[in-house]
Write an enzyme that holds these catalytic residues in place. Sequence first.
Site, PDB file in Angstrom:
ATOM      1  N   ARG A   1       0.834  -1.197   0.000  1.00  0.00           N
ATOM      2  CA  ARG A   1       0.000   0.000   0.000  1.00  0.00           C
ATOM      3  C   ARG A   1       0.870   1.249   0.000  1.00  0.00           C
ATOM      4  O   ARG A   1       1.704   1.429   0.892  1.00  0.00           O
ATOM      5  CB  ARG A   1      -0.923  -0.001   1.214  1.00  0.00           C
ATOM      6  CG  ARG A   1      -1.880   1.202   1.247  1.00  0.00           C
ATOM      7  CD  ARG A   1      -2.870   1.089   2.383  1.00  0.00           C
ATOM      8  NE  ARG A   1      -3.755  -0.044   2.195  1.00  0.00           N
ATOM      9  CZ  ARG A   1      -4.724  -0.372   3.059  1.00  0.00           C
ATOM     10  NH1 ARG A   1      -4.899   0.343   4.145  1.00  0.00           N
ATOM     11  NH2 ARG A   1      -5.483  -1.415   2.814  1.00  0.00           N
TER      12      ARG A   1
ATOM     13  N   THR B   1      -0.860   7.616  -1.202  1.00  0.00           N
ATOM     14  CA  THR B   1      -2.152   7.467  -1.880  1.00  0.00           C
ATOM     15  C   THR B   1      -3.032   6.411  -1.235  1.00  0.00           C
ATOM     16  O   THR B   1      -4.243   6.365  -1.473  1.00  0.00           O
ATOM     17  CB  THR B   1      -1.938   7.091  -3.347  1.00  0.00           C
ATOM     18  OG1 THR B   1      -1.359   5.765  -3.420  1.00  0.00           O
ATOM     19  CG2 THR B   1      -1.017   8.077  -4.041  1.00  0.00           C
TER      20      THR B   1
ATOM     21  N   ASP C   1      -3.268  -9.358  12.516  1.00  0.00           N
ATOM     22  CA  ASP C   1      -2.587  -9.348  11.225  1.00  0.00           C
ATOM     23  C   ASP C   1      -2.213 -10.780  10.850  1.00  0.00           C
ATOM     24  O   ASP C   1      -1.358 -11.392  11.495  1.00  0.00           O
ATOM     25  CB  ASP C   1      -1.343  -8.465  11.286  1.00  0.00           C
ATOM     26  CG  ASP C   1      -0.680  -8.292   9.928  1.00  0.00           C
ATOM     27  OD1 ASP C   1      -0.178  -9.306   9.374  1.00  0.00           O
ATOM     28  OD2 ASP C   1      -0.661  -7.166   9.415  1.00  0.00           O
TER      29      ASP C   1
ATOM     30  N   ASP D   1       1.601 -11.419  10.026  1.00  0.00           N
ATOM     31  CA  ASP D   1       2.454 -11.423  11.213  1.00  0.00           C
ATOM     32  C   ASP D   1       2.257 -12.686  12.040  1.00  0.00           C
ATOM     33  O   ASP D   1       3.220 -13.266  12.555  1.00  0.00           O
ATOM     34  CB  ASP D   1       2.154 -10.200  12.079  1.00  0.00           C
ATOM     35  CG  ASP D   1       2.743  -8.921  11.490  1.00  0.00           C
ATOM     36  OD1 ASP D   1       3.621  -9.018  10.618  1.00  0.00           O
ATOM     37  OD2 ASP D   1       2.321  -7.825  11.932  1.00  0.00           O
TER      38      ASP D   1
END
Length: 209
Positions: free
Chosen positions: A104, A108, A200, A203
Amino acid sequence: MSRVVVIDHPLIQHKLSIIRDKETGPKEFRELVNEVAMLMAYEVTRDLPTEEVEVETPVARAKCRRLAGEKIGLVPILRAGLGMVQGILNLYPTARVGHIGLYRDPETLQPVEYYCKLPTDLGERELFVLDPMLATGGSVVASLDLIKRRGGKKIKLLCLLAAPEGVKVVQEAHPDVDIYLAALDERLNEHAYIVPGLGDAGDRLFGTK
Protein backbone atom coordinates in the site's frame (compact mmCIF):
# COMPACT_ATOMS: atom_id res chain seq x y z
CA MET A 1 -23.89 -9.73 -8.17
CA SER A 2 -21.47 -12.44 -7.08
CA ARG A 3 -22.39 -15.00 -4.43
CA VAL A 4 -21.03 -14.79 -0.91
CA VAL A 5 -20.82 -18.27 0.62
CA VAL A 6 -20.04 -18.63 4.32
CA ILE A 7 -18.89 -22.20 4.93
CA ASP A 8 -20.12 -22.87 8.46
CA HIS A 9 -19.01 -26.48 8.83
CA PRO A 10 -18.46 -27.35 12.53
CA LEU A 11 -14.82 -28.35 11.95
CA ILE A 12 -14.08 -25.05 10.22
CA GLN A 13 -15.75 -23.05 12.97
CA HIS A 14 -13.89 -24.98 15.69
CA LYS A 15 -10.51 -24.41 14.06
CA LEU A 16 -11.34 -20.78 13.34
CA SER A 17 -12.01 -20.19 17.05
CA ILE A 18 -8.44 -21.29 17.83
CA ILE A 19 -7.02 -19.22 14.95
CA ARG A 20 -8.72 -16.12 16.37
CA ASP A 21 -7.30 -16.68 19.87
CA LYS A 22 -4.44 -14.25 20.52
CA GLU A 23 -2.62 -16.95 22.54
CA THR A 24 -2.28 -19.24 19.49
CA GLY A 25 1.37 -19.26 18.39
CA PRO A 26 2.73 -19.15 14.82
CA LYS A 27 3.25 -22.93 14.44
CA GLU A 28 -0.29 -23.84 15.44
CA PHE A 29 -1.68 -20.81 13.59
CA ARG A 30 0.00 -21.93 10.32
CA GLU A 31 -1.21 -25.50 10.71
CA LEU A 32 -4.79 -24.43 11.38
CA VAL A 33 -4.91 -21.95 8.49
CA ASN A 34 -3.77 -24.72 6.15
CA GLU A 35 -6.37 -27.10 7.58
CA VAL A 36 -9.19 -24.58 7.22
CA ALA A 37 -8.11 -23.80 3.65
CA MET A 38 -8.22 -27.52 2.84
CA LEU A 39 -11.69 -27.87 4.33
CA MET A 40 -12.89 -24.81 2.43
CA ALA A 41 -11.45 -26.15 -0.82
CA TYR A 42 -13.51 -29.31 -0.36
CA GLU A 43 -16.65 -27.18 -0.60
CA VAL A 44 -15.38 -24.76 -3.25
CA THR A 45 -14.47 -27.60 -5.64
CA ARG A 46 -17.87 -29.28 -5.29
CA ASP A 47 -18.81 -28.37 -8.88
CA LEU A 48 -15.66 -29.68 -10.59
CA PRO A 49 -16.63 -31.82 -13.59
CA THR A 50 -16.18 -35.61 -13.44
CA GLU A 51 -16.27 -38.40 -15.99
CA GLU A 52 -17.10 -42.07 -15.74
CA VAL A 53 -14.25 -44.57 -15.76
CA GLU A 54 -14.09 -48.32 -15.26
CA VAL A 55 -11.58 -49.89 -12.90
CA GLU A 56 -10.73 -53.44 -11.85
CA THR A 57 -11.20 -53.95 -8.12
CA PRO A 58 -9.88 -57.10 -6.37
CA VAL A 59 -13.39 -58.51 -6.82
CA ALA A 60 -14.88 -57.25 -10.08
CA ARG A 61 -15.01 -54.36 -12.54
CA ALA A 62 -16.58 -51.14 -11.23
CA LYS A 63 -17.84 -47.94 -12.80
CA CYS A 64 -16.44 -44.94 -10.94
CA ARG A 65 -16.14 -41.16 -11.25
CA ARG A 66 -12.89 -39.26 -11.72
CA LEU A 67 -12.11 -35.61 -12.26
CA ALA A 68 -12.50 -34.74 -15.93
CA GLY A 69 -9.20 -32.92 -16.32
CA GLU A 70 -10.24 -29.51 -15.01
CA LYS A 71 -7.11 -27.40 -14.57
CA ILE A 72 -6.76 -25.59 -11.25
CA GLY A 73 -4.64 -22.55 -10.42
CA LEU A 74 -3.95 -21.14 -6.97
CA VAL A 75 -3.03 -17.47 -6.65
CA PRO A 76 -2.08 -16.42 -3.11
CA ILE A 77 -1.80 -12.70 -2.46
CA LEU A 78 1.54 -12.21 -0.71
CA ARG A 79 2.33 -12.70 1.95
CA ALA A 80 -0.56 -13.95 4.05
CA GLY A 81 -2.11 -15.89 1.17
CA LEU A 82 0.85 -18.27 1.29
CA GLY A 83 -0.60 -19.71 4.48
CA MET A 84 -3.54 -21.20 2.56
CA VAL A 85 -1.66 -22.82 -0.34
CA GLN A 86 -0.43 -26.12 1.06
CA GLY A 87 -3.79 -27.12 2.47
CA ILE A 88 -5.36 -26.92 -0.99
CA LEU A 89 -2.36 -28.60 -2.65
CA ASN A 90 -2.88 -31.53 -0.29
CA LEU A 91 -6.24 -32.09 -1.99
CA TYR A 92 -5.25 -31.05 -5.51
CA PRO A 93 -1.49 -31.61 -5.91
CA THR A 94 -1.47 -30.94 -9.67
CA ALA A 95 -2.64 -27.33 -9.25
CA ARG A 96 -0.29 -24.63 -10.56
CA VAL A 97 0.59 -21.85 -8.13
CA GLY A 98 1.05 -18.21 -9.11
CA HIS A 99 1.91 -15.32 -6.80
CA ILE A 100 0.87 -11.68 -6.60
CA GLY A 101 2.68 -9.19 -4.38
CA LEU A 102 1.20 -5.80 -3.49
CA TYR A 103 2.00 -3.07 -1.01
CA ARG A 104 0.00 0.00 0.00
CA ASP A 105 1.43 3.35 -1.08
CA PRO A 106 1.77 5.39 2.15
CA GLU A 107 0.63 8.60 0.44
CA THR A 108 -2.15 7.47 -1.88
CA LEU A 109 -3.08 4.39 0.22
CA GLN A 110 -3.59 2.57 -3.09
CA PRO A 111 -2.18 -0.96 -3.72
CA VAL A 112 1.00 -1.06 -5.82
CA GLU A 113 2.18 -4.23 -7.56
CA TYR A 114 5.73 -5.33 -6.77
CA TYR A 115 5.61 -8.97 -7.93
CA CYS A 116 3.48 -11.05 -10.26
CA LYS A 117 4.18 -14.56 -11.54
CA LEU A 118 1.20 -16.47 -12.92
CA PRO A 119 0.69 -19.71 -14.90
CA THR A 120 1.02 -19.12 -18.64
CA ASP A 121 -2.27 -20.94 -19.38
CA LEU A 122 -4.25 -18.74 -16.99
CA GLY A 123 -7.33 -18.59 -19.20
CA GLU A 124 -7.65 -22.39 -19.23
CA ARG A 125 -7.70 -22.79 -15.44
CA GLU A 126 -10.22 -22.39 -12.69
CA LEU A 127 -8.45 -19.95 -10.40
CA PHE A 128 -8.68 -19.71 -6.62
CA VAL A 129 -7.38 -16.40 -5.29
CA LEU A 130 -6.25 -16.84 -1.69
CA ASP A 131 -6.10 -14.21 1.05
CA PRO A 132 -6.98 -14.95 4.69
CA MET A 133 -8.37 -11.45 5.29
CA LEU A 134 -10.76 -9.44 3.11
CA ALA A 135 -10.69 -6.07 4.89
CA THR A 136 -10.97 -2.95 2.70
CA GLY A 137 -10.91 -5.01 -0.49
CA GLY A 138 -8.28 -2.84 -2.17
CA SER A 139 -5.58 -5.49 -2.56
CA VAL A 140 -8.06 -8.15 -3.65
CA VAL A 141 -9.61 -5.90 -6.31
CA ALA A 142 -6.15 -4.95 -7.62
CA SER A 143 -5.19 -8.65 -7.76
CA LEU A 144 -8.38 -9.59 -9.61
CA ASP A 145 -7.80 -6.71 -12.05
CA LEU A 146 -4.30 -8.03 -12.72
CA ILE A 147 -5.43 -11.63 -13.17
CA LYS A 148 -8.13 -10.63 -15.65
CA ARG A 149 -5.68 -8.49 -17.63
CA ARG A 150 -3.46 -11.58 -17.92
CA GLY A 151 -6.36 -13.64 -19.28
CA GLY A 152 -7.93 -15.19 -16.20
CA LYS A 153 -11.66 -15.85 -16.58
CA LYS A 154 -12.96 -18.41 -14.08
CA ILE A 155 -12.07 -17.02 -10.66
CA LYS A 156 -13.18 -17.69 -7.08
CA LEU A 157 -11.99 -15.83 -4.00
CA LEU A 158 -11.23 -17.74 -0.78
CA CYS A 159 -10.80 -15.86 2.52
CA LEU A 160 -10.95 -16.96 6.12
CA LEU A 161 -12.54 -13.73 7.31
CA ALA A 162 -14.15 -10.73 5.66
CA ALA A 163 -15.61 -7.40 6.69
CA PRO A 164 -18.87 -6.33 5.00
CA GLU A 165 -17.10 -3.24 3.65
CA GLY A 166 -14.54 -5.35 1.77
CA VAL A 167 -17.15 -7.74 0.41
CA LYS A 168 -19.10 -4.80 -1.01
CA VAL A 169 -16.01 -3.35 -2.70
CA VAL A 170 -15.12 -6.67 -4.35
CA GLN A 171 -18.69 -7.36 -5.47
CA GLU A 172 -19.00 -3.94 -7.06
CA ALA A 173 -15.66 -4.20 -8.88
CA HIS A 174 -15.90 -7.90 -9.85
CA PRO A 175 -19.52 -9.10 -9.77
CA ASP A 176 -18.52 -12.31 -11.57
CA VAL A 177 -16.20 -13.53 -8.78
CA ASP A 178 -17.85 -15.63 -6.08
CA ILE A 179 -16.54 -15.12 -2.55
CA TYR A 180 -16.08 -18.04 -0.13
CA LEU A 181 -15.56 -17.30 3.57
CA ALA A 182 -15.18 -19.15 6.85
CA ALA A 183 -16.80 -16.15 8.60
CA LEU A 184 -18.25 -12.75 7.79
CA ASP A 185 -17.29 -10.45 10.67
CA GLU A 186 -18.91 -7.27 11.99
CA ARG A 187 -16.98 -4.33 10.54
CA LEU A 188 -13.68 -2.54 10.01
CA ASN A 189 -12.27 -0.37 12.79
CA GLU A 190 -10.59 3.02 12.32
CA HIS A 191 -7.30 1.30 11.43
CA ALA A 192 -8.95 -0.88 8.75
CA TYR A 193 -8.64 -4.03 10.86
CA ILE A 194 -11.47 -6.56 10.78
CA VAL A 195 -13.48 -6.69 14.03
CA PRO A 196 -13.41 -9.06 15.85
CA GLY A 197 -10.98 -10.53 13.31
CA LEU A 198 -7.76 -12.29 14.21
CA GLY A 199 -5.15 -9.53 14.03
CA ASP A 200 -2.59 -9.35 11.22
CA ALA A 201 -2.64 -12.72 9.47
CA GLY A 202 0.81 -12.30 7.91
CA ASP A 203 2.45 -11.42 11.21
CA ARG A 204 0.78 -14.30 13.00
CA LEU A 205 1.69 -16.78 10.26
CA PHE A 206 5.36 -15.85 10.17
CA GLY A 207 6.00 -14.62 13.70
CA THR A 208 6.71 -11.00 12.75
CA LYS A 209 5.33 -7.65 13.91
